[in-house]
Design an enzyme around this catalytic site. Structure first.
Site: not given
Ligand code: NAD
Ligand code: UDP
Length: 334
Positions: A35, A124, A149, A153, A177, A231, A293-295
């Site tokens: 990446n 994270s 993901y 972590k 982070y 955020r 979704p997931g937020d």
């Protein structure tokens, strides 16, 4: 002091290499360029005057990775290498666990074999999940992650904590982070998303550069001042500086510490949009969509521990983050 930086040509890694070199550290980068690109090394050299030692190596290739340890006397490791796309991790969990867990275990085993006792790991804020009240404090521990993901972590944090319980010589700093954005002030390095950006600021940057028509705002009915998600955005150069502080801390302390790296202040999607409009001098089109979704509604850091242990405080505000992101976007399109 020689620092092995895995994932060092990536977004956060490249900025961290710049800060390490500026502070007199020697840098050895390991990256498989999945990446990122090799040109980043020239950009780092342009900024610092020093070209870091580079191995195009996959951390899953343990023999290749061992060569780095035999050819260099490594004093400490900053471990960024990994996959980071939340949605992709849901579709390809094994790929994510293999890269982010098996790859990390290879690295930790080699650290042990070559008596490298200092580690800074990229964790994270996602490990807090939706289980706690803001501001998120390190002492809350680990929440319920909602995708592979995030779980990778969390698992890395658990593995490192166990390693450090078993080996009192280890010094580990797990940096959680919050939302890194922005770019180096030179405009030479920044975030280059792969495909359609998932994250807010890279998406806005592509709207501004004409690659996308409008920003899709994922929901404006959250329990936040303007209804859009809040955020804790942190300038990537501030985040990079935190890694230098974490290496300095690890030199002097044993054991494992979990430390939030954010600004402690939350901004809504609308506020970021307006700051970016100020930076680029034009209106940015947007449409309000359903929630993603997931937020979660709100996420920001308690920064007291970073201040106390690392003497770290973020310096750049949201305007500066957007200005630097915009400068990088303009330079990219030239
Ligand atoms: P990035 O993708 O820009 O950098 C990661 C680098 O690791 C890339 O250059 C990639 O080529 C390399 N890499 C991936 N798998 C590898 C492997 N098997 N072997 C060798 N190199 C490999 O990502 P980033 O934004 O710089 O993130 C760095 C780290 O910070 C990641 O671990 C990420 O999960 C974590 N993190 C990022 C954010 C964020 O918002 N960017 C937030 C929290 C945590
Ligand atoms: N967001 C948005 N549109 C986008 C990308 C993100 O409205 O195209 C919102 C998202 O819902 C969240 C905030 O911006 O409230 C930050 O999202 P991002 O994906 O950048 O970070 P994370 O969700 O991982 O904190």
């Amino acid at each position: 002091m020689k620092i092995l930086v895995t994932g060092g040509t990536g977004y956060i890694g490249s900025h961290t290499c710049v800060e390490l070199l500026k502070n007199g550290y020697e840098v050895v980068i390991v990256d498989n360029l999945y990446n990122s690109s090799v040109e980043i090394l020239d950009k780092i050299e342009k900024i610092t005057g020093i070209k870091p030692v580079f191995y195009q190596t996959d951390i899953l290739d343990k023999e290749g990775l061992e060569k780095v340890f035999t050819e260099n006397k490594i004093d400490a490791v900053i471990h960024f290498a990994g996959y980071k796309a939340v949605g992709e991790s849901v579709a390809k969990p094994l790929t994510y666990y293999e890269n982010n867990i098996s790859g990390s275990i290879n690295l930790y085993q080699l650290m042990k074999k070559y008596c490298v006792n200092s580690l800074v790991f990229s964790s994270s804020a996602t490990v807090y999940g939706d289980d706690f009240e803001v501001p998120f404090k390190e002492e809350y521990g680990l929440g319920t992650t909602t995708n592979p993901y995030g779980t990778s972590k969390k698992m890395n944090e658990m593995i490192i904590t166990d390693m450090s319980k078993a080996d009192p010589e280890l010094s580990c700093v797990l940096l959680r982070y919050f939302n890194p954005i922005g770019a180096h002030e030179s405009g030479l390095i920044g975030e280059i998303p792969n495909g359609i950006p998932n994250n807010l600021v890279p998406y806005i940057a592509q709207v501004v550069s004409g690659q996308r028509g409008f920003l899709r705002i994922w929901g404006n009915d959250y329990d936040t001042p303007d209804g859009t998600g809040v955020r804790d955005y942190i300038h990537v150069v501030d985040l990079a500086r935190a890694h230098v502080k974490a290496i300095d801390y690890a030199k002097e302390h044993k054991g494992t510490e979990v430390i939030n790296i954010g600004t402690g202040k939350g901004y809504s999607v609308m506020e970021v949009l307006h700051a970016y409009e100020k930076a680029c001098g034009k209106k940015i089109p947007y449409q309000i969509m359903e929630r993603r979704p997931g937020d979660i509604a709100t996420c920001y850091a308690d920064t007291e521990k970073a201040e106390k242990l690392l003497n770290f405080k973020a310096e750049y505000n949201i305007d500066r983050m957007c200005e630097d992101s915009y400068r990088f976007t303009v330079m990219q399109s030239k």
